[in-house]
Design a protein around this motif. Structure first.
Motif, mmCIF file in Angstrom:
data_model
loop_
_atom_site.group_PDB
_atom_site.id
_atom_site.type_symbol
_atom_site.label_atom_id
_atom_site.label_comp_id
_atom_site.label_asym_id
_atom_site.label_seq_id
_atom_site.Cartn_x
_atom_site.Cartn_y
_atom_site.Cartn_z
ATOM 1 N N ALA A 130 0.832 -1.199 0.000
ATOM 2 C CA ALA A 130 0.000 0.000 0.000
ATOM 3 C C ALA A 130 0.870 1.253 0.000
ATOM 4 C CB ALA A 130 -0.926 0.000 1.218
ATOM 5 N N ALA A 147 -0.008 5.170 -0.563
ATOM 6 C CA ALA A 147 -0.943 5.437 0.532
ATOM 7 C C ALA A 147 -0.221 6.165 1.665
ATOM 8 C CB ALA A 147 -1.544 4.135 1.043
ATOM 9 N N ALA A 198 -4.007 6.629 5.746
ATOM 10 C CA ALA A 198 -4.743 5.766 4.821
ATOM 11 C C ALA A 198 -4.406 4.301 5.079
ATOM 12 C CB ALA A 198 -4.398 6.139 3.385
ATOM 13 N N TRP A 226 -6.556 3.476 8.040
ATOM 14 C CA TRP A 226 -7.995 3.533 7.840
ATOM 15 C C TRP A 226 -8.465 2.556 6.763
ATOM 16 C CZ3 TRP A 226 -11.781 4.721 10.660
ATOM 17 C CH2 TRP A 226 -13.034 5.010 10.118
ATOM 18 N N ARG A 227 -7.623 2.397 5.688
ATOM 19 C CA ARG A 227 -8.099 1.631 4.536
ATOM 20 C C ARG A 227 -7.524 0.230 4.474
ATOM 21 N NH1 ARG A 227 -8.440 5.619 -0.390
ATOM 22 N NH2 ARG A 227 -9.519 3.784 -1.196
ATOM 23 N N VAL A 228 -6.408 0.002 5.170
ATOM 24 C CA VAL A 228 -5.845 -1.359 5.150
ATOM 25 C C VAL A 228 -6.070 -2.058 6.493
ATOM 26 C CG1 VAL A 228 -3.803 -2.761 4.743
ATOM 27 C CG2 VAL A 228 -4.107 -0.608 3.503
ATOM 28 N N PRO A 288 -10.121 -2.275 8.123
ATOM 29 C CA PRO A 288 -11.052 -3.305 7.630
ATOM 30 C C PRO A 288 -10.599 -4.716 7.985
ATOM 31 C CG PRO A 288 -10.455 -1.771 5.886
ATOM 32 C CD PRO A 288 -9.550 -1.483 7.031
#
Lengths: 311, 308
Positions: free
Chosen positions: A171, A176, A180, A183-185, A188
């Motif tokens: 990422a 990223a 990020a 929050w995004r890797v 989740p």
């Protein structure tokens, strides 16, 4: 370890467990049943709700602001759970992903805070909220959670450490930013663990009595446990109230040895002073003299040392 | 050109971001742990009632602690409770976990049943047991009556208050059961098989295989339950304290736990300095007990990773 046994032993084990399970469940059954009985029969033996009197519930709703307390508990619980989950995950990511000097020392400090008894920080923490003029609001019940909580940081860090680092590096290569990445890797991927934290903390907040006891005075702000305590203190024994009010039966009104038999409820203005720790409201209403260290009407006589103290 | 400079920058950037991620906790640590610890230590040497500014009194609070009979009494009550509660919780939980471990798939259902009380709010548990332990018509004494036993006055007789509270606490031992069950399921079956081949009976297998293999879990629950027991508050406060009418009907001293006394001193009588001193004594007691248990654990706790 050993295989589940077959044959007669298994039956013995299951029977023993059934007996234990019945013992564990009976209090619940009794509680539900008693709450449906006519007030005078709360203690009647047997587990059947007879004479059937479901109006207890309606009366409970009329006697105290139950929906409001439920709502308060839900709001406080949600705020506490969401804030502790987000902040703990954020901090846990800091401990799991970044490498910098002193990190492990700080993590040791996180774990060390778990050992500290609540009582040690209780008073200064109260003074902080009091200084911020936030006592008598619900803020102190959850706002501390915005800074993460040691146990959850520990738990979530363990989960984050189990994720392959390549994931984050990929990422990063894709451009990223660190937030990020979180929050995004990371976020989740540890969703099951986050759910555990949410549930744990909501339950902890939902059942907590200590903080509401310290911080809340105004009944309209009460959470359910705090409200329940007031119900016990105030109605403990009103004749008409059934177990939905947790009250006593009529039959033993004259037993002087029984704590269920309490004095008739005081008139409202006196009663209001009666519930909960009373010192704080007194302090707020005006300075109490240093000499009067032991407020009159305190349950204990002044111990010998108090007479000589003071300037 | 960028290549040689890039490495240190990256490391520094990472460190900077790392601190940013830890920032919330760092702030919380300073404001809600480190600061209050220092403040509470300072307060313990003062006389402070919130209204007037703190007045330094040196060791007065600690001297008062020695002189106040309620401190000794509440400490004794708390230790009495802990000494009963912790071993009983561990023994009964172990028994239940051993049974659960033998019934295969059924264990899921029973485990849920044993865990339900843990999910019940402490206030509700307190109220419920105030009723169950009622002398005349409580369910507990009703049950004892079947066997011709005239049950004691659990909630009013000073001698029986503490056993009653222990009884209540045993209802909520579900989390210990779950921990033991997990530990039991981790004991390798081969060890039992090998012991059986060697001619060990079931008691011997339990003594020499099962117990050492789960000693880590036993130790964990010993520590956690002890620390929690020493800080017992909510259930007992719900049952016996709060306002005059809940309190005055019987000898409340018998049910005064240490943290309850501390709480009363702090928020009922506004003896913040004295209460802070009490808090530090509690901290000290917990610390000493935990360290002693850690030391003793080396003699009986077996960690697989340390051997071989």
């Amino acid at each position: 370890m050993t295989l589940p046994r077959r044959g007669p032993w298994r039956i013995v084990f299951v029977a023993a467990l059934v007996v234990a399970a019945v013992i564990f469940v009976i209090p619940f059954v009794w509680l539900v049943s008693a709450s449906l009985r006519e007030p005078g029969y709360v203690f009647s033996t047997g587990l059947l709700p007879l004479p059937f009197h479901p109006e207890n519930y309606r009366e409970a709703f009329q006697a105290v602001p139950l929906p409001l307390w439920l709502f308060n508990s839900a709001v406080v619980g949600t705020a506490a759970a969401v804030s502790v989950t987000l902040s703990s995950a954020w901090v846990a990511f800091g401990f799991a992903y970044f490498r910098f000097p002193g990190r492990d020392l700080l993590f040791g400090l996180v774990l060390a805070t778990m050992m500290l008894p609540f009582a040690v920080t209780m008073i200064p923490t109260y003074l902080i909220w009091s200084e911020l003029k936030l006592t008598d609001t619900q803020v102190p019940l959850w706002a501390g959670n915005l800074f993460g909580s040691a146990f959850y940081i520990f738990l979530l860090r363990q989960f984050l450490l189990s994720l392959p680092r390549e994931l984050f590096e990929a990422a990063r290569v894709d451009g990223a930013s660190y937030p990020a990445l979180f929050w995004r890797v990371a976020f989740p991927l540890i969703r099951p663990a986050l759910l555990v934290v949410l549930v744990f903390e909501f339950k902890a907040s939902w059942t907590d009595l200590v903080k509401p006891l310290i911080y809340l005075r105004d009944e309209s702000l009460f959470t359910l446990p705090r409200g329940l305590k007031v119900v016990l203190d105030r109605f403990g024994v009103r004749r008409r109230a059934g177990l939905a009010h947790r009250a006593r039966g009529q039959r033993h009104r004259h037993d002087p040895d029984d704590h269920r038999v309490l004095p008739r409820p005081a008139p409202l203005h006196r009663r209001h002073r009666d519930h909960g720790p009373q010192g704080l409201s007194r302090a707020r209403s005006g300075p109490c003299g240093r000499r009067g260290r032991w407020p009159s009407g305190s349950p204990r006589p002044a111990p010998p040392w108090s007479s000589g103290s003071g300037p | 050109m960028a290549a040689p400079r890039r490495r240190p920058t990256l490391a520094r950037r990472e460190a900077r971001w790392g601190v940013l991620f830890l920032a919330p906790w760092l702030v919380g640590f300073l404001v809600f742990y480190a600061g209050p610890m220092v403040a509470s230590l300072w307060l313990s040497f003062t006389d402070y009632d919130i209204v007037n500014p703190p007045r330094f009194v040196g060791l007065d609070n600690y001297r008062q602690m020695l002189a106040d009979p309620m401190v000794a009494r509440s400490l004794r009550n708390t230790v009495y409770y802990t000494v009963l509660h912790v071993p009983l919780t561990m023994a009964i939980s172990l028994g239940l976990a051993l049974l659960l471990n033998r019934v295969g798939r059924l264990s899921g259902f029973f485990r849920t049943v044993f865990y339900l009380p843990v999910m019940t709010p402490a206030v509700a548990v307190g109220i419920l047991f105030l009723l169950l332990l009622n002398t005349q018509d409580g369910l507990v004494n009703g049950f004892l009556g079947w066997f011709g036993i005239d049950g004691p006055s659990w909630t009013t007789d000073p001698a029986w208050v503490m056993p009653g509270i222990v009884l209540m606490s045993l209802w909520s031992l579900g989390s210990t059961v779950v921990i033991y069950l997990a530990a039991l399921q981790n004991v390798p079956r081969e060890l039992h098989e090998a012991a059986t081949v060697d001619g060990a009976g079931s008691w011997q297998r339990f003594r020499s295989v099962t117990l050492p293999m789960i000693s880590g879990a036993l130790f964990f629950t010993l520590i956690v339950n002890t620390i929690a027991a020493l800080q017992m508050f909510t259930e007992v406060y719900t049952m016996f304290f709060g306002n005059q009418s809940t309190q005055q009907r019987f000898d409340a001293d018998a049910s005064t736990f240490y943290v309850i006394y501390l709480f009363q001193q702090a928020f009922q009588f506004l003896h913040m300095g004295f209460a802070s001193a009490l808090a530090w004594l509690l901290f000290l007691v917990i610390l000493v007990i935990t360290v002693v248990q850690l030391r003793l654990s080396k003699r009986w706790v077996y960690y697989e990773s340390e051997e071989s």
